[in-house]
Design a protein around this motif. Structure first.
Motif, PDB file in Angstrom:
ATOM      1  N   VAL A   1      -0.988   6.019 -11.699  1.00 42.03           N
ATOM      2  CA  VAL A   1      -0.016   5.065 -11.159  1.00 42.03           C
ATOM      3  C   VAL A   1       0.092   3.806 -12.015  1.00 42.03           C
ATOM      4  CG1 VAL A   1      -0.294   5.805  -8.745  1.00 42.03           C
ATOM      5  CG2 VAL A   1      -1.761   3.982  -9.665  1.00 42.03           C
ATOM      6  N   VAL A   2       1.252   3.167 -11.887  1.00 35.58           N
ATOM      7  CA  VAL A   2       1.443   1.789 -12.314  1.00 35.58           C
ATOM      8  C   VAL A   2       1.261   0.949 -11.064  1.00 35.58           C
ATOM      9  CG1 VAL A   2       3.153   0.093 -13.079  1.00 35.58           C
ATOM     10  CG2 VAL A   2       3.031   2.312 -14.182  1.00 35.58           C
TER      11      VAL A   2
ATOM     12  N   MET B   1       3.308  10.563 -19.997  1.00 40.59           N
ATOM     13  CA  MET B   1       3.195   9.172 -20.439  1.00 40.59           C
ATOM     14  C   MET B   1       1.732   8.728 -20.389  1.00 40.59           C
ATOM     15  SD  MET B   1       4.923   5.727 -18.833  1.00 40.59           S
ATOM     16  CE  MET B   1       6.582   6.181 -19.319  1.00 40.59           C
ATOM     17  N   SER B   2       1.276   8.083 -21.453  1.00 38.61           N
ATOM     18  CA  SER B   2      -0.096   7.574 -21.457  1.00 38.61           C
ATOM     19  C   SER B   2      -0.187   6.362 -20.523  1.00 38.61           C
ATOM     20  CB  SER B   2      -0.524   7.170 -22.868  1.00 38.61           C
ATOM     21  OG  SER B   2       0.135   5.988 -23.264  1.00 38.61           O
ATOM     22  N   LEU B   3      -1.365   6.122 -19.989  1.00 34.26           N
ATOM     23  CA  LEU B   3      -1.545   4.968 -19.112  1.00 34.26           C
ATOM     24  C   LEU B   3      -1.430   3.642 -19.861  1.00 34.26           C
ATOM     25  CD1 LEU B   3      -4.220   6.387 -16.662  1.00 34.26           C
ATOM     26  CD2 LEU B   3      -1.808   5.903 -16.195  1.00 34.26           C
ATOM     27  N   PRO B   4      -1.848   3.524 -21.124  1.00 33.84           N
ATOM     28  CA  PRO B   4      -1.579   2.266 -21.836  1.00 33.84           C
ATOM     29  C   PRO B   4      -0.080   1.970 -21.971  1.00 33.84           C
ATOM     30  CG  PRO B   4      -3.366   3.424 -22.913  1.00 33.84           C
ATOM     31  CD  PRO B   4      -2.802   4.361 -21.872  1.00 33.84           C
ATOM     32  N   VAL B   5       0.730   2.981 -22.186  1.00 31.38           N
ATOM     33  CA  VAL B   5       2.176   2.764 -22.238  1.00 31.38           C
ATOM     34  C   VAL B   5       2.690   2.412 -20.846  1.00 31.38           C
ATOM     35  CG1 VAL B   5       4.415   3.883 -22.623  1.00 31.38           C
ATOM     36  CG2 VAL B   5       2.574   4.144 -24.301  1.00 31.38           C
ATOM     37  N   ALA B   6       2.191   3.083 -19.830  1.00 36.62           N
ATOM     38  CA  ALA B   6       2.627   2.805 -18.454  1.00 36.62           C
ATOM     39  C   ALA B   6       2.317   1.361 -18.058  1.00 36.62           C
ATOM     40  CB  ALA B   6       1.960   3.775 -17.479  1.00 36.62           C
TER      41      ALA B   6
ATOM     42  N   GLY C   1      -3.492   2.940 -13.848  1.00 33.53           N
ATOM     43  CA  GLY C   1      -4.759   3.638 -13.684  1.00 33.53           C
ATOM     44  C   GLY C   1      -4.617   4.847 -12.791  1.00 33.53           C
ATOM     45  N   THR C   2      -5.725   5.268 -12.225  1.00 28.74           N
ATOM     46  CA  THR C   2      -5.771   6.461 -11.384  1.00 28.74           C
ATOM     47  C   THR C   2      -6.289   6.093 -10.002  1.00 28.74           C
ATOM     48  OG1 THR C   2      -6.235   7.790 -13.342  1.00 28.74           O
ATOM     49  CG2 THR C   2      -6.697   8.810 -11.215  1.00 28.74           C
ATOM     50  N   VAL C   3      -5.603   6.569  -8.971  1.00 26.43           N
ATOM     51  CA  VAL C   3      -6.017   6.295  -7.594  1.00 26.43           C
ATOM     52  C   VAL C   3      -7.365   6.974  -7.345  1.00 26.43           C
ATOM     53  CG1 VAL C   3      -5.454   6.582  -5.151  1.00 26.43           C
ATOM     54  CG2 VAL C   3      -3.638   6.080  -6.808  1.00 26.43           C
ATOM     55  N   GLU C   4      -8.334   6.180  -6.932  1.00 24.21           N
ATOM     56  CA  GLU C   4      -9.681   6.699  -6.694  1.00 24.21           C
ATOM     57  C   GLU C   4      -9.980   6.879  -5.206  1.00 24.21           C
ATOM     58  OE1 GLU C   4     -13.977   4.989  -7.794  1.00 24.21           O
ATOM     59  OE2 GLU C   4     -12.796   5.770  -9.474  1.00 24.21           O
ATOM     60  N   TRP C   5      -9.333   6.083  -4.372  1.00 23.63           N
ATOM     61  CA  TRP C   5      -9.585   6.147  -2.927  1.00 23.63           C
ATOM     62  C   TRP C   5      -8.353   5.622  -2.211  1.00 23.63           C
ATOM     63  CZ3 TRP C   5      -9.536   2.703   1.113  1.00 23.63           C
ATOM     64  CH2 TRP C   5     -10.163   3.095   2.283  1.00 23.63           C
ATOM     65  N   ILE C   6      -8.031   6.226  -1.057  1.00 28.63           N
ATOM     66  CA  ILE C   6      -6.948   5.695  -0.225  1.00 28.63           C
ATOM     67  C   ILE C   6      -7.422   5.629   1.225  1.00 28.63           C
ATOM     68  CG2 ILE C   6      -5.033   6.433  -1.686  1.00 28.63           C
ATOM     69  CD1 ILE C   6      -4.631   8.813   0.229  1.00 28.63           C
ATOM     70  N   GLY C   7      -6.944   4.603   1.912  1.00 33.39           N
ATOM     71  CA  GLY C   7      -7.231   4.474   3.331  1.00 33.39           C
ATOM     72  C   GLY C   7      -6.415   5.479   4.137  1.00 33.39           C
ATOM     73  N   GLN C   8      -6.816   5.686   5.373  1.00 26.93           N
ATOM     74  CA  GLN C   8      -6.174   6.682   6.242  1.00 26.93           C
ATOM     75  C   GLN C   8      -4.693   6.423   6.472  1.00 26.93           C
ATOM     76  OE1 GLN C   8      -8.552   6.669   9.786  1.00 26.93           O
ATOM     77  NE2 GLN C   8     -10.034   8.116   8.947  1.00 26.93           N
ATOM     78  N   GLU C   9      -4.258   5.178   6.388  1.00 26.24           N
ATOM     79  CA  GLU C   9      -2.849   4.855   6.642  1.00 26.24           C
ATOM     80  C   GLU C   9      -1.984   4.859   5.389  1.00 26.24           C
ATOM     81  OE1 GLU C   9      -2.276   1.393   9.092  1.00 26.24           O
ATOM     82  OE2 GLU C   9      -4.088   1.821  10.253  1.00 26.24           O
TER      83      GLU C   9
ATOM     84  N   ILE D   1      -8.776   1.312 -13.061  1.00 31.72           N
ATOM     85  CA  ILE D   1      -7.877   0.776 -14.084  1.00 31.72           C
ATOM     86  C   ILE D   1      -8.190   1.416 -15.441  1.00 31.72           C
ATOM     87  CG2 ILE D   1      -7.136  -1.308 -15.318  1.00 31.72           C
ATOM     88  CD1 ILE D   1      -6.131  -1.146 -12.412  1.00 31.72           C
ATOM     89  N   ALA D   2      -7.150   1.950 -16.075  1.00 36.49           N
ATOM     90  CA  ALA D   2      -7.282   2.564 -17.394  1.00 36.49           C
ATOM     91  C   ALA D   2      -6.739   1.651 -18.484  1.00 36.49           C
ATOM     92  CB  ALA D   2      -6.547   3.902 -17.427  1.00 36.49           C
ATOM     93  N   ALA D   3      -5.750   0.819 -18.130  1.00 35.48           N
ATOM     94  CA  ALA D   3      -5.136  -0.073 -19.120  1.00 35.48           C
ATOM     95  C   ALA D   3      -4.588  -1.296 -18.406  1.00 35.48           C
ATOM     96  CB  ALA D   3      -4.008   0.651 -19.853  1.00 35.48           C
TER      97      ALA D   3
END
Length: 175
Positions: free
Chosen positions: A80-81, A123-128, A62-70, A31-33
Motif C-alpha cells: 500500500v501507499v 510497481m516497486s514500493l520506493p516508486v510508490a 509498505g506492506t500491511v502487517e496487521w488490521i483491526g477487526q473493523e 514501511i518499505a520506503a
C-alpha cells in the motif's frame, strides 16, 4: 520500535519508542520506503514546530502487517501507499507524533477508509512512495488552470525537482 524524530535545530535522533498499540479501527504498515521531503529538511533546520520531539516522513509505502477487526478494505500482506492525511483524517509526519521514518507505522482510523491505497505488483514500493509528491505536483498543475499548448514556468523547492516537470508536461506538453 524506532522512529526518526527532530528534537531541536539540526538535532535528529533515532528514538526507541514503545511499540504501537492499535485498536480495532487501526492498521499497522511495515514501511518499505519513505521519502524525505523539503518540508522535513526545513523541520530539521528549524528544530521542529511542536516544542516536543517531532516525527518525520509523510511520503511512504509498505506492506500491511496487521488490521483491526473493523478494517475491511485492505488485507494483511497487501502492498500500500499510505495517505499522510489531512485535518479530517489526522496527519502522519509533518509535526505529529508518528511519521513514516519508522519500520512499523500505526495507521489510526484505517477503518474509515481513505488512508491505505493498493500498490500494483508491477510497481516497486520506493516508486510508490513518490505518490505524495507527485500528487502535490499534479494539484499545482490543476490549480494553475494551464491548458495544453500554454507556456508555463516550473520550479521546485524540494529535493526532487523532476517531479513537477512530469506533472506540468502532462498538462502542457509543449514546455
Amino acid at each position: 520500535m524506532r522512529q526518526i524524530r527532530v528534537h531541536g535545530p539540526n538535532d535528529v535522533r533515532l528514538d526507541d519508542l514503545p511499540p504501537p498499540e492499535p485498536t480495532e479501527r487501526d492498521a499497522l504498515v511495515r514501511i518499505a520506503a519513505c521519502g524525505i521531503c523539503g518540508s522535513d529538511v526545513s523541520f530539521v533546520h528549524m528544530g521542529g514546530i511542536t516544542g516536543r520531539p517531532m516525527a518525520l516522513g509523510h511520503e511512504m509505502a509498505g506492506t500491511v502487517e496487521w488490521i483491526g477487526q473493523e478494517v475491511g478494505d485492505v488485507a494483511v500482506g497487501r502492498r500500500v501507499v499510505v495517505h499522510p492525511g489531512n485535518d479530517e483524517l489526522g496527519r502522519l509526519g509533518s509535526g505529529t507524533a508518528e511519521g513514516g521514518l519508522t519500520p512499523l507505522l500505526l495507521i489510526r482510523e484505517a477503518a474509515g477508509g481513505g488512508r491505505l491505497f493498493p500498490v500494483p505488483d508491477t510497481m516497486s514500493l520506493p516508486v510508490a512512495a513518490l505518490t505524495e509528491p507527485t500528487a502535490v505536483s499534479m494539484q499545482a498543475v490543476n490549480q494553475s488552470e494551464a491548458q495544453p499548448g500554454d507556456t508555463v514556468a516550473r520550479s521546485a523547492c524540494w529535493p526532487s525537482p523532476r517531479w513537477p516537470t512530469g506533472a506540468s508536461t502532462t498538462s502542457s506538453p509543449s514546455t
